[in-house]
Design an enzyme around this catalytic site. Structure first.
Site, mmCIF file in Angstrom:
data_model
loop_
_atom_site.group_PDB
_atom_site.id
_atom_site.type_symbol
_atom_site.label_atom_id
_atom_site.label_comp_id
_atom_site.label_asym_id
_atom_site.label_seq_id
_atom_site.Cartn_x
_atom_site.Cartn_y
_atom_site.Cartn_z
ATOM 1 N N GLU A 13 0.835 -1.215 0.000
ATOM 2 C CA GLU A 13 0.000 0.000 0.000
ATOM 3 C C GLU A 13 0.869 1.264 0.000
ATOM 4 O OE1 GLU A 13 -3.257 -0.378 -0.636
ATOM 5 O OE2 GLU A 13 -3.098 1.777 -0.928
HETATM 6 C C1 LIG Z 1 2.291 -9.919 0.655
HETATM 7 C C2 LIG Z 1 2.042 -8.869 -0.370
HETATM 8 C C3 LIG Z 1 0.741 -8.522 -0.689
HETATM 9 C C4 LIG Z 1 0.497 -7.558 -1.668
HETATM 10 N N1 LIG Z 1 -0.797 -7.283 -2.054
HETATM 11 C C5 LIG Z 1 -1.009 -6.507 -3.156
HETATM 12 C C6 LIG Z 1 -2.317 -6.388 -3.719
HETATM 13 O O1 LIG Z 1 -3.297 -6.928 -3.200
HETATM 14 N N2 LIG Z 1 -2.469 -5.661 -4.858
HETATM 15 C C7 LIG Z 1 -1.419 -5.046 -5.471
HETATM 16 O O2 LIG Z 1 -1.625 -4.406 -6.490
HETATM 17 N N3 LIG Z 1 -0.154 -5.136 -4.954
HETATM 18 C C8 LIG Z 1 0.064 -5.850 -3.826
HETATM 19 N N4 LIG Z 1 1.342 -5.982 -3.308
HETATM 20 C C9 LIG Z 1 2.432 -5.272 -3.952
HETATM 21 C C10 LIG Z 1 2.982 -4.133 -3.096
HETATM 22 O O3 LIG Z 1 2.061 -3.075 -3.064
HETATM 23 C C11 LIG Z 1 4.347 -3.751 -3.668
HETATM 24 O O4 LIG Z 1 5.242 -4.801 -3.335
HETATM 25 C C12 LIG Z 1 4.857 -2.427 -3.129
HETATM 26 O O5 LIG Z 1 4.075 -1.366 -3.620
HETATM 27 C C13 LIG Z 1 6.319 -2.149 -3.479
HETATM 28 O O6 LIG Z 1 6.597 -2.396 -4.828
HETATM 29 P P1 LIG Z 1 7.820 -3.325 -5.213
HETATM 30 O O7 LIG Z 1 7.696 -4.585 -4.452
HETATM 31 O O8 LIG Z 1 7.906 -3.408 -6.678
HETATM 32 O O9 LIG Z 1 9.084 -2.553 -4.641
HETATM 33 P P2 LIG Z 1 9.908 -1.439 -5.418
HETATM 34 O O10 LIG Z 1 8.998 -0.417 -5.974
HETATM 35 O O11 LIG Z 1 10.876 -2.099 -6.338
HETATM 36 O O12 LIG Z 1 10.735 -0.775 -4.211
HETATM 37 C C14 LIG Z 1 11.974 -1.291 -3.699
HETATM 38 C C15 LIG Z 1 12.533 -0.267 -2.703
HETATM 39 O O13 LIG Z 1 12.814 0.961 -3.389
HETATM 40 C C16 LIG Z 1 12.111 2.040 -2.786
HETATM 41 N N5 LIG Z 1 11.628 2.953 -3.814
HETATM 42 C C17 LIG Z 1 11.061 2.635 -5.006
HETATM 43 N N6 LIG Z 1 10.707 3.744 -5.663
HETATM 44 C C18 LIG Z 1 11.028 4.791 -4.868
HETATM 45 C C19 LIG Z 1 10.889 6.207 -4.968
HETATM 46 N N7 LIG Z 1 10.327 6.765 -6.037
HETATM 47 N N8 LIG Z 1 11.324 6.960 -3.940
HETATM 48 C C20 LIG Z 1 11.892 6.411 -2.832
HETATM 49 N N9 LIG Z 1 12.047 5.089 -2.689
HETATM 50 C C21 LIG Z 1 11.615 4.285 -3.681
HETATM 51 C C22 LIG Z 1 10.966 1.404 -2.014
HETATM 52 O O14 LIG Z 1 10.535 2.215 -0.922
HETATM 53 C C23 LIG Z 1 11.565 0.089 -1.571
HETATM 54 O O15 LIG Z 1 12.264 0.253 -0.382
HETATM 55 C C24 LIG Z 1 1.594 -6.912 -2.300
HETATM 56 C C25 LIG Z 1 2.909 -7.251 -1.951
HETATM 57 C C26 LIG Z 1 3.136 -8.232 -1.014
HETATM 58 C C27 LIG Z 1 4.564 -8.625 -0.722
#
Ligand SMILES: Cc1cc2nc3c(=O)[nH]c(=O)nc-3n(C[C@H](O)[C@H](O)[C@H](O)COP(=O)(O)OP(=O)(O)OC[C@H]3O[C@@H](n4cnc5c(N)ncnc54)[C@H](O)[C@@H]3O)c2cc1C
Length: 587
Positions: free
Chosen positions: A429
């Site tokens: 989220e």
């Molecule tokens: C158990 C679980 C349930 C989930 N449920 C849902 C769901 O129901 N629906 C759905 O759509 N998604 C869902 N997600 C996805 C979740 O919302 C994403 O994992 C999350 O938004 C982060 O994206 P990412 O994993 O690609 O991390 P990334 O975006 O790759 O981020 C990696 C790191 O880089 C940092 N970062 C990235 N961009 C920036 C920026 N612009 N500025 C500063 N820091 C940054 C982040 O803070 C993080 O520390 C779920 C994930 C999990 C693990």
């Protein structure tokens, strides 16, 4: 908190909630509290040990105790309580839903995610769906017979939602064919509800790149016939489940759309308005995730407190008379761990309920200017609620585990599950880093910075009231110092917002902690003042309860709040040191 900290009575006195009285809210909370304790809480451990399992045909089986608890939840009609009576809802304020969700999440976070996601789908359809969509989907989403999901994430589109590639092609009859892959979809497939209503972000032909070109679609697992009965199975399938650190009971699915010709879906809101519409639901979703930090901390704290009273080790210095081993709760360091949890829990609850009240007032306030002020306040508090409370969820469940000593590290004890379950809330989220970016990027500049100044002025006024009480002088002084530091940090960031955005972002996370702790200081000042008064409603005359609230507030004011001004140097440190090393030099 409802009666004496966030002013629930005033909200209930508005025209908008004329049909809801305090006694019915109490009755509902009591009944649901019993249900959560007796039926839902015992299923928590099954979620962890049995988990949800994908079968070879792509269906997903949740633990048996989840199905039994969910069936009773549907029967009780609990999911409908905060929603529109026109669709079968109870019309209660959102803050009531937050109180219910706190109990549900503390009882079983993995199971509570299913109704939480359904709430998101309800809001999307209520806010942006057609009358036909509302009539067809809302009643059964409200009563929980059907469940909802939110589909944003794809392998290349996590925090960067604008990179979504899932496609939507018009069929010609008003429907669309959706194809693509979504990952990490919570409750994307399961056996708790008859139908699953997926809300999916996708791109229509010729749409511009980035967030501007995204549209939102409603894609049911089973297509729904005009008479409301379930029709054909739609072309959306769970191709795998993730193996996770925690919340094993919550199936996290890879969903494939359109492998067999295209999943049928319908636009929710206008074409290319998907991102904007998603934003209107984000406040509630982020608040609900912030609440997970609180709820898991509460559950872990309850367990730590009871362990600390049973486990005997050593002699409590200065207390031991018998020469026998004392319960560890007699040791000052264990007391510190317990009171730190207790005080932060009170503070988080006040923050989250205050935030929910701001969202309620945004609809309920009689005057348009007032509604606008509440909206701004709600918007400001959201990143604090989400990121501060979920960071604390990690810290406080870790402390609860520490209270258990070696037994905390052993799975059978059960506290390790809370520590693992809590970890995700800081990630999904919008990661907490993204929340901090939202705070300094969007929220800091609201009404020329006056929204934050107003907040800090109101906290300073609470500090003045503390000074009227001898025992609250130290708290008053610390609140003053924290407000000054928050003002200085805010000004420093505001001055650099245009010329030096990199330094602003470098200070974002410590600023969120500084401001969040200070806002909690203001709320705990309210709690302290309420605890020194005569009380009202349920808490009137509860001397032991009030004394405990006072100590918890004072501990926050005297021992936790002073950590906030120390963050000023990190906020104003700029980007220079963060950028001083190349990735190679960081090795
Ligand atoms: C158990 C679980 C349930 C989930 N449920 C849902 C769901 O129901 N629906 C759905 O759509 N998604 C869902 N997600 C996805 C979740 O919302 C994403 O994992 C999350 O938004 C982060 O994206 P990412 O994993 O690609 O991390 P990334 O975006 O790759 O981020 C990696 C790191 O880089 C940092 N970062 C990235 N961009 C920036 C920026 N612009 N500025 C500063 N820091 C940054 C982040 O803070 C993080 O520390 C779920 C994930 C999990 C693990």
């Amino acid at each position: 908190v409802l009666d004496e900290v966030v002013g629930f009575g005033e909200l209930l006195a508005t025209e908008a909630f004329a049909s809801v009285d305090r006694e019915s809210v109490d009755a509902v909370l009591d009944e649901i509290g019993r249900f959560m304790a007796d039926v839902v809480a015992p299923s928590n451990v099954d979620g962890d040990r049995v988990g949800s399992v994908r079968n070879p045909d792509g269906s997903v089986t949740t633990p048996e105790s989840f199905r039994a608890a969910y069936t009773q939840y549907v029967k009780g009609g609990y999911g409908a309580i905060p929603f529109d009576p026109a669709f079968g809802g109870g019309g209660f304020p959102w803050v009531t839903a937050i109180a219910i969700a706190e109990m549900f999440t503390a009882a079983n976070m993995a199971l509570s995610l299913c109704p939480m996601l359904t709430q998101g789908a309800i809001e999307a359809i209520t806010g942006h769906g057609t009358e036909e969509q509302q009539a067809m989907y809302l009643p059964r989403l409200l009563n929980g017979e059907w469940a909802g999901t939110m589909n944003l994430t794809e392998p290349q589109a996590g925090s960067d939602v604008g990179a979504v590639r899932t496609k939507a092609e018009p069929v010609g009859d008003g429907s669309w064919r959706i194809s693509g892959q979504k990952i990490f979809i919570t409750y994307g497939e399961h056996d708790l509800a008859e139908n699953i209503i997926h809300l999916v972000l996708a791109r229509t032909p010729g749409s511009p790149p980035g967030t501007k070109g995204i549209s939102m679609f409603l894609v049911p697992k089973f297509l729904v016939n005009p008479d409301g009965s379930l029709g054909e199975r739609n072309d959306v399938h769970c191709v795998s489940l993730e193996h996770k650190l925690g919340i094993h009971g919550s199936p996290t699915c890879v969903l494939s759309y359109g492998e067999h010709g295209g999943a049928i879906g319908w636009l929710v809101g206008g074409e290319q308005e998907g991102m904007r519409n998603m934003f209107t639901m984000m406040n509630n979703a982020r608040l609900s995730v912030g609440l997970q930090g609180l709820a898991i901390s509460v559950r872990a704290y309850q367990q730590a407190l009871s362990f600390a009273q049973e486990r005997r080790q050593g002699k409590a210095v200065g207390l031991n008379q018998s020469g026998e081993q004392d319960p560890i709760i007699g040791h000052s360091d264990v007391r510190r761990m317990l009171l730190t949890q207790r005080a932060w829990i009170d503070a988080m609850r006040a923050l989250l309920y205050e935030n929910a009240m701001a969202l309620d007032w945004t609809d309920a306030a009689p005057d348009a200017d007032e509604r606008a002020r509440w909206r701004e306040r709600g918007d400001l508090l959201i990143p604090l609620s989400k990121a501060l409370c979920t960071d604390l969820g990690n810290e406080l469940t870790s402390l609860a585990l520490q209270v258990h000593g070696g037994m905390g590290y052993i799975e059978e004890t059960g506290v390790a599950q809370h520590y693992r379950d809590a970890r995700i809330a800081a990630i999904y989220e919008g990661t907490n880093g993204i929340q901090a970016g939202d705070l300094v990027g969007r929220k800091l500049g609201m009404r020329g910075g006056a929204v934050i100044t107003d907040e800090l002025d109101a906290i300073a006024a609470q500090g003045q009231r503390l000074q009227e009480h001898q025992e609250l002088q130290a708290f008053a002084k610390n609140l003053d110092t924290a407000v000054d530091a928050a003002r200085e940090a805010t000004e420093w960031l505001a001055e650099r917002s245009r010329q030096d955005p990199r330094s602003v972002l470098a200070g974002a996370s410590p600023y969120l902690r500084l401001l969040g702790t200070t806002v909690c200081g203001g709320l705990m000042a309210r709690q302290a003042l309420a605890a020194t008064g005569p009380g009202s409603g349920r808490t009137a005359g509860g001397a032991a309860f009030r004394a405990a609230k006072l100590v918890s507030a004072r501990f926050f004011g005297e021992q936790i709040l002073p950590t906030a001004p120390g963050l000023l140097a990190s906020v104003t440190g700029g980007a220079e040191l963060l950028d001083a090393l190349t990735p190679g030099q960081l090795a």
